[in-house]
Write an enzyme that holds these catalytic residues in place. Structure first.
Site, PDB file in Angstrom:
ATOM      1  N   HIS A 146       0.981  -1.388   0.056  1.00 41.62           N
ATOM      2  CA  HIS A 146       0.101   0.199   0.470  1.00 41.62           C
ATOM      3  C   HIS A 146       1.242   1.263   0.029  1.00 41.62           C
ATOM      4  CE1 HIS A 146      -3.359  -2.611   1.340  1.00 41.62           C
ATOM      5  NE2 HIS A 146      -4.174  -1.667   0.900  1.00 41.62           N
ATOM      6  N   ASN A 177       7.689  -4.352   3.409  1.00 43.53           N
ATOM      7  CA  ASN A 177       6.055  -3.745   3.936  1.00 43.53           C
ATOM      8  C   ASN A 177       6.035  -4.423   4.991  1.00 43.53           C
ATOM      9  OD1 ASN A 177       3.925  -3.134   2.894  1.00 43.53           O
ATOM     10  ND2 ASN A 177       3.191  -5.262   2.576  1.00 43.53           N
TER      11      ASN A 177
END
Length: 296
Positions: A146, A177
């Site tokens: 994201h 991440n």
């Protein structure tokens, strides 16, 4: 009988004129509320589209305008601006990843009303030929990372849903991440709670080299690094800070990634927060001090 007929006609004319005057008064009284209601009910895409191009502010009072959030339009780079409930994205149809994603984070948006959905979806606003899907990430060894995190969108069901659009996603190293990048996201939430409001812009960094790609149907560019810049206009004076993360595994403290916004602009070729008054923009973007933001 003739006199009575003329008298009746005059009375009808007088009543008609009175009704006309009353009708005109009603229209005048109701016009402004009706016009206001019509304006309020305009689709969000229409009202927000007018705010796409940054407008240079002329005073500190203009710092709060929504335009301060958006980078200047990119040159020689494809970009399609997509407005979402919780963020705005500049999408690149050639790289199949965002150029940048921008959003405003406030304490109100930190209220967790929705659970994380984990339902990644093709962006419904793109043609089918351009829509990246989760299949493009299969067996790639990369996470669906994201840019605007799901954790910043738990305040509304639609914001949460749209945070999983693939136009908000980049191929990202798994350890990055789930590790250092996540720690920066958590730090931003703490800063928003402390400061009252912050502006965030982040995205991929593509160096001048041949890029790795993933995906069988769509060739998705794998970024060499990622950037994030944060602006707080509530502080006195306003402050900004930048970060650059290589798209590799790492386990470093936050200060290992810190840069000035000016340095991030040099690396990315982007102009962040162009709507700030020039004197504030120059001072805030030239320096950085992690201690001013508070340590985690």
């Amino acid at each position: 009988m003739a006199r009575k007929g003329r008298k009746g006609r005059k009375q009808k004319q007088s009543k008609g004129l009175l009704y006309l005057i009353i009708l005109i008064c009603i229209v005048c009284i109701c016009y402004e509320p009706i016009a206001g209601a019509l304006h309020i009910n305009l689709p969000a895409a229409v009202t927000e589209l007018s705010e796409k191009t940054p407008v240079k502010a002329t005073s500190t009072e203009a710092i709060s305008v929504k335009n301060v959030l958006y980078p200047a339009p990119l040159k020689n780079t494809p970009e399609q601006i997509l407005y979402r409930k919780g963020y705005t994205v500049s999408y690149n149809k050639e790289t199949k990843i965002p150029n940048w994603v921008a959003w405003e984070l406030t304490p109100e948006k930190l209220i967790e009303r929705e659970s994380r959905t984990d339902k990644f979806m093709p962006d419904p606003d793109l043609p089918e030929s351009q829509t990246v899907t989760t299949d493009d990430y299969k067996r790639s060894g990369m996470d669906r990372g994201h840019m605007c995190p799901a954790g910043d969108n738990r305040w509304h069901w639609k914001a949460m849903q749209e945070s999983f659009y693939m136009t908000n996603i980049c191929p990202q190293n798994h350890n990055l991440n789930r590790g250092d990048w996540k720690e920066l996201e958590e730090a931003c939430r703490l800063w928003a709670k402390k400061e009252g409001k912050i502006y965030i812009v982040c995205g991929p960094v593509l160096y001048r080299q041949k890029h790795r790609t993933i995906g069988k149907k769509h060739k998705i560019t794998v970024p060499e690094a990622f950037f994030k810049v944060i602006l707080c206009t509530n502080s006195n004076p306003p402050k900004a800070i930048g970060f650059i993360y290589k798209n590799t595994s790492g386990n470093h403290p936050l200060d290992a990634y810190v840069n000035s916004v000016d340095e991030v602009e040099r690396i990315t070729g982007m102009d962040f927060f162009p709507a700030l008054p020039d004197n504030i923009e120059k001072r805030a973007e030239a320096t950085y001090n992690l201690n001013l933001w508070g340590k985690r």
